[in-house]
Design a protein around this motif. Structure first.
Motif, mmCIF file in Angstrom:
data_model
loop_
_atom_site.group_PDB
_atom_site.id
_atom_site.type_symbol
_atom_site.label_atom_id
_atom_site.label_comp_id
_atom_site.label_asym_id
_atom_site.label_seq_id
_atom_site.Cartn_x
_atom_site.Cartn_y
_atom_site.Cartn_z
ATOM 1 N N UNK A 33 -34.804 -6.932 -2.187
ATOM 2 C CA UNK A 33 -33.852 -6.209 -3.029
ATOM 3 C C UNK A 33 -32.415 -6.657 -2.745
ATOM 4 N N UNK A 34 -32.097 -6.835 -1.472
ATOM 5 C CA UNK A 34 -30.753 -7.291 -1.117
ATOM 6 C C UNK A 34 -30.515 -8.719 -1.603
ATOM 7 N N UNK A 35 -31.540 -9.557 -1.544
ATOM 8 C CA UNK A 35 -31.430 -10.919 -2.055
ATOM 9 C C UNK A 35 -31.120 -10.911 -3.555
ATOM 10 N N UNK A 36 -31.838 -10.099 -4.300
ATOM 11 C CA UNK A 36 -31.597 -10.001 -5.742
ATOM 12 C C UNK A 36 -30.186 -9.488 -5.996
ATOM 13 N N UNK A 37 -29.781 -8.481 -5.239
ATOM 14 C CA UNK A 37 -28.442 -7.911 -5.388
ATOM 15 C C UNK A 37 -27.361 -8.962 -5.116
ATOM 16 N N UNK A 38 -27.491 -9.695 -4.012
ATOM 17 C CA UNK A 38 -26.503 -10.725 -3.663
ATOM 18 C C UNK A 38 -26.460 -11.834 -4.712
ATOM 19 N N UNK A 39 -27.616 -12.249 -5.190
ATOM 20 C CA UNK A 39 -27.682 -13.303 -6.204
ATOM 21 C C UNK A 39 -27.064 -12.831 -7.514
ATOM 22 N N UNK A 40 -27.393 -11.610 -7.916
ATOM 23 C CA UNK A 40 -26.824 -11.007 -9.121
ATOM 24 C C UNK A 40 -25.299 -10.953 -9.024
ATOM 25 N N UNK A 41 -24.779 -10.443 -7.904
ATOM 26 C CA UNK A 41 -23.323 -10.318 -7.766
ATOM 27 C C UNK A 41 -22.640 -11.683 -7.703
ATOM 28 N N UNK A 42 -23.298 -12.678 -7.118
ATOM 29 C CA UNK A 42 -22.706 -14.012 -7.108
ATOM 30 C C UNK A 42 -22.513 -14.507 -8.535
ATOM 31 N N UNK A 43 -23.567 -14.447 -9.333
ATOM 32 C CA UNK A 43 -23.464 -14.952 -10.712
ATOM 33 C C UNK A 43 -22.506 -14.092 -11.529
ATOM 34 N N UNK A 44 -22.603 -12.789 -11.388
ATOM 35 C CA UNK A 44 -21.723 -11.891 -12.152
ATOM 36 C C UNK A 44 -20.254 -12.128 -11.814
ATOM 37 N N UNK A 45 -19.935 -12.281 -10.518
ATOM 38 C CA UNK A 45 -18.536 -12.274 -10.078
ATOM 39 C C UNK A 45 -17.931 -13.652 -9.830
ATOM 40 N N UNK A 46 -18.749 -14.636 -9.486
ATOM 41 C CA UNK A 46 -18.212 -15.958 -9.125
ATOM 42 C C UNK A 46 -18.287 -16.979 -10.253
ATOM 43 N N UNK A 47 -19.129 -16.718 -11.239
ATOM 44 C CA UNK A 47 -19.235 -17.611 -12.397
ATOM 45 C C UNK A 47 -18.487 -16.935 -13.545
ATOM 46 N N UNK A 48 -17.468 -17.597 -14.045
ATOM 47 C CA UNK A 48 -16.616 -16.993 -15.068
ATOM 48 C C UNK A 48 -17.239 -17.119 -16.455
ATOM 49 N N UNK A 49 -17.176 -16.035 -17.212
ATOM 50 C CA UNK A 49 -17.710 -16.032 -18.572
ATOM 51 C C UNK A 49 -16.824 -16.910 -19.446
ATOM 52 N N UNK A 50 -17.434 -17.879 -20.103
ATOM 53 C CA UNK A 50 -16.695 -18.892 -20.866
ATOM 54 C C UNK A 50 -15.699 -18.305 -21.854
ATOM 55 N N UNK A 51 -16.123 -17.301 -22.601
ATOM 56 C CA UNK A 51 -15.247 -16.722 -23.617
ATOM 57 C C UNK A 51 -14.148 -15.859 -22.998
ATOM 58 N N UNK A 52 -14.499 -15.060 -22.001
ATOM 59 C CA UNK A 52 -13.495 -14.201 -21.355
ATOM 60 C C UNK A 52 -12.351 -15.028 -20.782
ATOM 61 N N UNK A 53 -12.692 -16.176 -20.185
ATOM 62 C CA UNK A 53 -11.696 -16.997 -19.499
ATOM 63 C C UNK A 53 -11.258 -18.222 -20.303
ATOM 64 N N UNK A 54 -11.831 -18.366 -21.523
ATOM 65 C CA UNK A 54 -11.495 -19.500 -22.393
ATOM 66 C C UNK A 54 -11.692 -20.833 -21.673
ATOM 67 N N UNK A 55 -12.917 -21.010 -21.142
ATOM 68 C CA UNK A 55 -13.216 -22.170 -20.313
ATOM 69 C C UNK A 55 -14.218 -23.114 -20.959
ATOM 70 N N UNK A 56 -13.998 -24.377 -20.740
ATOM 71 C CA UNK A 56 -14.934 -25.437 -21.078
ATOM 72 C C UNK A 56 -15.320 -26.112 -19.770
ATOM 73 N N UNK A 57 -16.404 -26.847 -19.727
ATOM 74 C CA UNK A 57 -17.293 -27.195 -20.825
ATOM 75 C C UNK A 57 -18.292 -26.080 -21.116
ATOM 76 N N UNK A 58 -18.971 -26.204 -22.248
ATOM 77 C CA UNK A 58 -20.072 -25.303 -22.565
ATOM 78 C C UNK A 58 -21.249 -25.735 -21.695
ATOM 79 N N UNK A 59 -21.823 -24.799 -20.964
ATOM 80 C CA UNK A 59 -22.938 -25.092 -20.070
ATOM 81 C C UNK A 59 -24.213 -24.438 -20.578
ATOM 82 N N UNK A 60 -25.338 -25.012 -20.192
ATOM 83 C CA UNK A 60 -26.638 -24.438 -20.543
ATOM 84 C C UNK A 60 -27.592 -24.501 -19.354
ATOM 85 N N UNK A 61 -27.677 -25.668 -18.706
ATOM 86 C CA UNK A 61 -28.527 -25.822 -17.523
ATOM 87 C C UNK A 61 -27.946 -25.024 -16.358
#
Length: 192
Positions: A33-61
């Motif tokens: 559960x802690x692993x899932x929580x840490x992984x979730x928070x990493x992606x949620x908080x450390x990876x910026x949402x492209x539209x919110x931050x107006x960032x390129x490139x467009x990623x998929x992989x």
């Protein structure tokens, strides 16, 4: 469950970068559960949402999302699935159909994840990224997703996919910039 653990073109957890980060997250966690929580928070908080931050490139992989530290909700869900699958946690992709504005047409898909937690079964998490009016959290068994369903033509799609929907991949791969994706968000027709 094996299909929710597999590596693929877009959930490419066999890459060195993803395996390395997954290993670091696992070393910090005292439980699944802690692993899932840490992984979730990493992606949620450390990876910026492209539209919110107006960032390129467009990623998929997943590996590109990690490398560039940006992605739309769909791409962020690919990264979260990759990190968790690399650690043996069954993870799928889910979608909501939401209004693009404050209600009514046009509509678009929103990408999130379902994670199989031994204590709770399938549990949806939304690593889209928080901002004013968006507060996704990890509180099993209670879901705390980014967006509630408000409009009659909005839906929580019940399926848990092992791979991204083709319409999502096509949108992310066809457009070169975040604003092109924003102007052409993927959608599906509802039946019934």
């Amino acid at each position: 469950m094996q299909r929710y653990l597999s590596s693929s073109t877009y959930i490419d957890w066999h890459t060195v970068e993803i395996r390395s980060l997954a290993h670091k997250l696992a070393n910090r966690a005292g439980s699944e559960s802690e692993l899932v929580h840490l992984s979730f928070e990493f992606v949620r908080d450390e990876i910026r949402h492209s539209s919110d931050y107006k960032l390129n490139p467009v990623t998929c992989k997943a590996s590109d999302v990690l490398r560039h530290k940006t992605g739309y909700c769909y791409a962020k869900s690919h990264l979260l699935a990759a990190l968790l699958r690399a650690n043996g946690v069954p993870t799928g992709l889910c979608y909501q159909r939401l209004s693009v504005g404050n209600g009514g047409a046009p509509y678009c898909l929103h990408g999130l994840n379902a994670v199989y937690l031994k204590d709770f079964g399938w549990y949806r998490v939304d690593a889209r990224g928080n901002k004013a009016g968006v507060d996704a959290q990890f509180h099993p068994p209670r879901e705390a997703l980014a967006f509630p369903i408000r409009d009659p033509k909005e839906r929580d799609l019940p399926e848990i996919w092992d791979a991204p929907l083709p319409v999502v991949v096509e949108t992310l791969e066809r457009h070169a910039t975040y604003d092109q994706v924003l102007a052409n968000l993927p959608d599906i027709e509802l039946i019934g």
